[in-house]
Write an enzyme that holds these catalytic residues in place. Structure first.
Site, mmCIF file in Angstrom:
data_model
loop_
_atom_site.group_PDB
_atom_site.id
_atom_site.type_symbol
_atom_site.label_atom_id
_atom_site.label_comp_id
_atom_site.label_asym_id
_atom_site.label_seq_id
_atom_site.Cartn_x
_atom_site.Cartn_y
_atom_site.Cartn_z
ATOM 1 N N ARG A 52 -78.386 37.725 104.394
ATOM 2 C CA ARG A 52 -79.762 37.251 104.636
ATOM 3 C C ARG A 52 -79.768 35.981 105.480
ATOM 4 N NH1 ARG A 52 -81.804 36.317 98.946
ATOM 5 N NH2 ARG A 52 -79.613 35.807 98.763
ATOM 6 N N ASN A 70 -82.925 40.781 99.490
ATOM 7 C CA ASN A 70 -82.047 41.697 98.764
ATOM 8 C C ASN A 70 -82.901 42.641 97.929
ATOM 9 O OD1 ASN A 70 -79.644 40.570 99.665
ATOM 10 N ND2 ASN A 70 -79.377 39.265 97.887
#
Length: 127
Positions: A52, A70
């Site tokens: 990320r 996520n």
């Protein structure tokens, strides 16, 4: 664990919005060329490998907006918006590059469409 130098750089990086001649990035991009929005989901070893953080960094480098997060099933999902050429570059990165420790098995793209204006002012990590 994320590499400390990059993590430290991310913390030290200014969070002020990018301005182009007094106008926001969103305004500048919306007048340049047609805008695209696309949803994505990345499969493979993409959690616990700073995916990320690297996605956010790459999106800001390329100049697209949207988000990444996520999922409970071990994937990473999100949305990218921007000019078609920049979205295409981000799609390629999400499919082939990722973070240094990640392994991308496949990336699914869906809901690709032309939009009249950007729905986000930056790219962010969602939790």
């Amino acid at each position: 664990m994320c590499p400390l130098p990059l993590a430290a750089a991310a913390v030290a990086a200014p969070r002020a919005p990018l301005r182009l001649l007094g106008r926001g990035l969103a305004a500048a991009m919306s007048t340049a060329r047609p805008l695209i929005s696309v949803d994505y989901e990345v499969f493979g070893k993409v959690q616990g490998v700073c995916f990320r953080m690297y996605t956010e960094g790459e999106a800001k480098k390329i100049g697209v907006v949207g988000w990444v997060k996520n999922t409970s099933k071990g994937t990473v999902t999100g949305q990218v918006q921007g000019p078609e050429d920049k979205v295409s570059s981000m799609k390629s990165w999400l499919s082939k590059v990722g973070s240094p420790s990640s392994r991308i098995d496949r990336t699914n793209f869906s809901n690709e469409k032309t939009i009249s204006k950007l729905e986000y002012s930056n790219f962010s990590i969602r939790y």
